[in-house]
Each structure stands twice: as C-alpha cells, then as structure tokens.
Design an enzyme around this catalytic site. Structure first.
Site, PDB file in Angstrom:
ATOM      1  N   HIS A 175      10.304  47.634  42.264  1.00  2.35           N
ATOM      2  CA  HIS A 175      10.169  46.374  43.007  1.00  2.35           C
ATOM      3  C   HIS A 175       8.845  45.659  42.734  1.00  2.35           C
ATOM      4  O   HIS A 175       8.726  44.468  42.985  1.00  2.35           O
ATOM      5  CB  HIS A 175      10.401  46.590  44.505  1.00  2.35           C
ATOM      6  CG  HIS A 175       9.211  47.127  45.242  1.00  2.35           C
ATOM      7  ND1 HIS A 175       8.902  48.447  45.292  1.00  2.35           N
ATOM      8  CD2 HIS A 175       8.247  46.500  45.947  1.00  2.35           C
ATOM      9  CE1 HIS A 175       7.808  48.611  46.003  1.00  2.35           C
ATOM     10  NE2 HIS A 175       7.387  47.449  46.419  1.00  2.35           N
ATOM     11  N   HIS A 237       5.329  52.135  39.498  1.00  2.00           N
ATOM     12  CA  HIS A 237       4.726  50.813  39.722  1.00  2.00           C
ATOM     13  C   HIS A 237       3.474  50.530  38.884  1.00  2.00           C
ATOM     14  O   HIS A 237       3.342  49.475  38.275  1.00  2.00           O
ATOM     15  CB  HIS A 237       4.324  50.647  41.193  1.00  2.00           C
ATOM     16  CG  HIS A 237       5.452  50.834  42.155  1.00  2.00           C
ATOM     17  ND1 HIS A 237       6.722  50.393  41.908  1.00  2.00           N
ATOM     18  CD2 HIS A 237       5.497  51.409  43.389  1.00  2.00           C
ATOM     19  CE1 HIS A 237       7.502  50.681  42.940  1.00  2.00           C
ATOM     20  NE2 HIS A 237       6.781  51.303  43.850  1.00  2.00           N
ATOM     21  N   LYS A 323      -2.754  56.800  49.822  1.00  2.00           N
ATOM     22  CA  LYS A 323      -2.402  56.471  51.206  1.00  2.00           C
ATOM     23  C   LYS A 323      -3.621  56.700  52.098  1.00  2.00           C
ATOM     24  O   LYS A 323      -4.523  57.459  51.754  1.00  2.00           O
ATOM     25  CB  LYS A 323      -1.264  57.379  51.692  1.00  2.00           C
ATOM     26  CG  LYS A 323      -0.009  57.334  50.832  1.00  2.00           C
ATOM     27  CD  LYS A 323       0.752  56.034  50.987  1.00  2.00           C
ATOM     28  CE  LYS A 323       2.068  56.060  50.232  1.00  2.00           C
ATOM     29  NZ  LYS A 323       2.376  54.846  49.489  1.00  2.00           N
TER      30      LYS A 323
HETATM   31  C1  BG6 Z   1       7.117  52.095  47.358  1.00  2.00           C
HETATM   32  C2  BG6 Z   1       6.511  53.449  47.553  1.00  2.00           C
HETATM   33  O1  BG6 Z   1       7.899  52.087  46.204  1.00  2.00           O
HETATM   34  O2  BG6 Z   1       6.111  51.123  47.264  1.00  2.00           O
HETATM   35  C3  BG6 Z   1       5.633  53.441  48.781  1.00  2.00           C
HETATM   36  O3  BG6 Z   1       7.522  54.426  47.674  1.00  2.00           O
HETATM   37  C4  BG6 Z   1       4.611  52.326  48.708  1.00  2.00           C
HETATM   38  O4  BG6 Z   1       4.982  54.691  48.919  1.00  2.00           O
HETATM   39  C5  BG6 Z   1       5.308  51.001  48.428  1.00  2.00           C
HETATM   40  O5  BG6 Z   1       3.913  52.255  49.935  1.00  2.00           O
HETATM   41  C6  BG6 Z   1       4.330  49.886  48.218  1.00  2.00           C
HETATM   42  O6  BG6 Z   1       5.045  48.700  48.041  1.00  2.00           O
HETATM   43  P1  BG6 Z   1       4.522  47.334  48.583  1.00  2.00           P
HETATM   44  O7  BG6 Z   1       5.501  46.326  48.108  1.00  2.00           O
HETATM   45  O8  BG6 Z   1       4.434  47.437  50.060  1.00  2.00           O
HETATM   46  O9  BG6 Z   1       3.167  47.169  47.956  1.00  2.00           O
END
Ligand code: BG6
Length: 469
Positions: A175, A237, A323
C-alpha cells in the site's frame, strides 16, 4: 470494464486491515460513485461474527471511526450489500455458494474480486481452497504482504498461486505504492528536467528512508510475533520506496516498463550484510498481551543497502523503521555532494551541511529543498534556507485518494503499474536472506526513543536526518 457488476470477497474480514482500511476504503469509493453501480461484498473468515446484521453493525462502528465525513444515509446504502460467510483453508463450500448466488443475482457480466488479507502461514492453503471451490475461476486476486516469510516460502507460495491463477489475475499489494506522495517520486524525477541529471552517484552522497512510527503493536501481537518488523516493513514497503527512488527511467509509464526497471534495480542491490543491520525491541514489548516472555522479535530495524550499478555505486541507502518510537514520520532524504570549493568557510552561521532534498510522505505531504543562502546583512554570511512545496496548498482543490482506495481502483481498472510481480518478491527475499539466516540480536530501546544506540551510528557522522516537522 470497471463498471461491470462485481462481487468482492474479503478474506480476513474481521481483521485489523479490513476494519481500518478495506471497508473504509470501499465505503468511500462507493460514496464517490467510483465503485461499479452493482456490487456485493461478502466478508469471510474462520469464525462468524454473528448475523449479517451484527457484522454490518460492527463494521459501521469502525468505519465511522476511520472515515472523517461518515454519514448514515450513504452507509446504509453501502452496507445493504454486505454479508458474511465463514470459510477456511479446508472448507469454502458455503462461501462459494454465496458467491455464485450473488453472481447470478447480478447477471452474466459479473466479475469476481477476491482480497486475501490473511496471515502468511494460511495464504498458501487458502489459495488451494480457492482453486478447489472454483472461486478462483475468472477472478482477480489481491494479496496482502508479506508474500511468504523467506525465499523458499515465497517460491512455494508463487508456485501454489500459479497452479490456480494466471499471473495476470494476481495483484500483490504494497500500500505504500498507493500513497499519493510516493507516486510523486516518479513525477518529480521523470516529469521535470531539473532533478534527473543530478540523480546519481556523482551528485548524491547519501539517501535515507526513515519510517519511525509512534504506534506500538496495537493489538497485533500475533502478527508481530510471527512476522517481526523486518518482514513487515523492510522487505516490503521500504524496499519498494527504494525501488522508486533508484530505478532507471522507464521507457514509458506502464506496468511492464516499471517492472522491467524495478527488476533491473533489485538485481543490482547487494544482498544485505547482517553486520550492517541493527534490530531493536522496545522495552515493555514482552509484557504486551499475547507476546512471549522471552520473545526475540524485532520491533525496530535500521540497515544499510548498497546498489551496485553505474548510477549508485558507493552511495549508501540507509533504511530505518520501528514501533513505539519518538515520532511518526515517513521521510526520504537525499543528501547532495559538497561543492568542490569551499569559498564561504568563514561564515559564522554555516555548519557545512550539504544540500538536501526531503520528501515527507505524511498525510500532508511536502517536498523541501534545503539550500545555503546568503543571510541578508553587511557580511557575506551563509545560512540554511528552504524551498518548500506543500501539496495540500499547491493543489488545494484536489481530492486525494487514500492508498488502499487508489489501489483498489487500479485493480478494478486492471492497471498493475503499482503492484509487484512474483519475480520481484522473490528477489527481495533473496536480498534479505542473509539477515533471515543470521538475524542480529534485538537490542532494547526505550519507548518514545529513536531506537537502540547502535542504530544511531549507522549513517556515519551526520546521523539520521530528521527534519523539523
Ligand atoms: C502496514 C504494516 O503494512 O503498514 C504496519 O503492517 C504499519 O505495521 C503500516 O504500521 C504503516 O502504514 P501507514 O500507511 O500507516 O504508514
């Protein structure tokens, strides 16, 4: 055609992602008239959340929480098309029947879109079930990362997928690539003549990709315990961000060209060196509910990546995420080389810092270029100055799509430009393999800090670049 009727099936429909992103995203898309006029959504999972009515009520509660401008009327219209059927890796009969019934109701042209948001360990058997029940037939399948948990499991997942689906039916979602500001990396690089000429080892001294998060594990203990931050964030990511930053100019903006360039780029990335990787675990993690007392799972990772090609040889790429850290940021910093001559060394305000180009990929994205400029006054004194582009101001009337909305829409349009291929996923695991084989010990760090001490030294004397927010 995106306007053909659709049956959406969401596996993992009572899970965290469905609650935070998928149902809110589908709701917003339907409200803006972007979803097909006729659709049904069937949520699925191993355990029934009660009657359809109860499932919808639970969803309403979370969607209300995650969508700012929620309104009851449009929700009722949307929710009337939602139901729930149980399914598991061993049994999908009831669900398959419900999908067939919905297809019949909506007519011959109805398409199926399946969304697999299940833990990595259940993904493969679930794919088997989709084949056996016929659910896979003529369907598009969206898969949520991580795709396997190492090279061999990802190969075996891809093989299992290819037994049931053609690659053209598959959409592996990351995403981060749906975020407006990430697509802006491509726009900035390839729609402007200004940046690309200096986008290389001759002018760029370092790159940092920094994604600290303030949130802890937020009830996702089981996921964190089995996946860890390295697999959750780095192999997915952060590497995808690196891909967009570092790839060669694609011949055109098509899925195929981007894939070709990403493939070449990841071929050039050197497999990670475990001695240049720092794992951390925030203090108090082991006391979280459902976390093992002696858990060694990492909640923080910082590491160095090298890209051995003509463009990037010798430029360190530093990646960091974790985290329970001090701030939530998504910052990409490119540091430029010093000018060849220091003519202004005498200036009092000047600390010798190089120019930096900074992308802030937050909800309110901005792009900043940190410059040196003459401070007004009698002396020729240098100071820092900034050029800043705030997208929300520059495009005040635009309506940005949330990452999942954007990507769901792309699936409906059959556009896989922002999705990853089987080959790419396997290459990324290959790069990560040395760390998975020989993971560094997770060092403790205080909640609200910037991670363990060893991580601080990784980028060298200039440290991690955290611009003021
Ligand atoms: C997710 C992870 O894919 O992305 C999470 O599993 C993470 O651990 C999150 O917190 C972060 O996404 P965004 O869009 O909130 O930056």
């Amino acid at each position: 055609d995106a306007l053909d009727p659709h049956v959406f099936v969401i596996f993992g429909a009572t899970g965290d992602l469905a609650k935070r992103k998928l149902f809110p995203g589908l709701y917003r898309l339907s409200r803006s008239g972007i979803l097909p006029g006729e659709f049904r959504i069937i949520g699925s999972g191993r355990h029934s959340p009660g009657t359809d009515e109860e499932f919808r009520d639970r969803l309403a509660e979370s969607v209300r929480k995650f969508v700012d401008d929620f309104d009851d009327e449009s929700w009722e219209r949307f929710a009337a098309r939602i139901s729930f059927r149980t399914s598991s890796k061993d049994d999908g009969t009831e669900l398959a029947e419900a999908v067939r019934a919905a297809q019949k109701e909506l007519g011959d042209r109805t398409k199926k879109l399946l969304y697999l948001s299940v833990p990595p360990s259940t993904m493969e058997p679930m794919v088997g079930m989709l084949g056996e029940t016929g659910l896979a037939e003529n369907a598009r399948l969206i898969l949520e990362k991580p795709f396997g948990s190492d090279l061999s499991t990802s190969r075996s997942l891809n093989a299992a997928l290819h037994e049931v689906f053609g690659e053209e039916q598959l959409f592996r979602i990351d995403h981060f690539l749906g975020k407006e500001s990430v697509q802006n990396i491509l726009a900035l690089r390839f729609a402007n003549g200004l940046f690309e000429p200096v986008w290389n080892r001759h002018h760029i001294a370092y790159v940092q990709i920094d994604v600290p998060e303030e949130i802890g594990i937020e009830g996702r203990a089981a996921f964190m315990e089995s996946t860890g931050t390295f697999r959750d964030m780095i192999s997915t990511h952060l590497f995808q961000l690196l891909g967009f930053l570092a790839l060669e100019p694609p011949v055109r903006l098509s899925a195929e060209s981007l894939r070709t360039e990403k493939r070449k780029l990841f071929q050039a990335v050197r497999p990670l060196d475990p001695s240049r990787v720092v794992f951390g675990q925030y203090s108090g993690y082991r006391q979280e509910t459902d976390v093992a007392d002696d858990s060694e799972v990492e909640t923080f990772v910082a590491l160095e990546v090298w890209v051995d090609n003509w463009r990037w040889k010798g430029v360190p790429f530093l990646l960091r995420t974790g985290k329970s850290m001090g701030q939530s940021r998504r910052t990409i910093t490119l540091g430029f080389s010093e000018p060849p001559l220091r003519m202004f060394d005498h200036a009092e305000h000047f600390d010798g810092a190089p120019n930096e180009l900074v992308f802030e990929l937050t909800e309110d994205p901005k792009l900043t270029i940190d410059l040196r400029a003459k401070r007004p006054g009698p002396a020729l004194e240098l100071d820092h100055a900034q050029l800043e582009l705030r997208f929300s101001e520059a495009f005040a009337d635009a309506e940005p799509l949330e990452a999942y909305e954007r990507l769901l829409l792309d699936v409906l349009r059959d556009d896989r430009t922002l999705f990853t291929s089987a080959e790419e996923v396997e290459r990324l695991w290959e790069l990560c393999d040395p760390v998975l084989r020989e993971p560094p010990r997770a060092q403790p760090y205080a909640r609200g800090s910037w991670g363990p001490e060893d991580a601080a030294g990784l980028p060298g004397p200039r440290g991690w670049r955290v611009p003021e927010s």
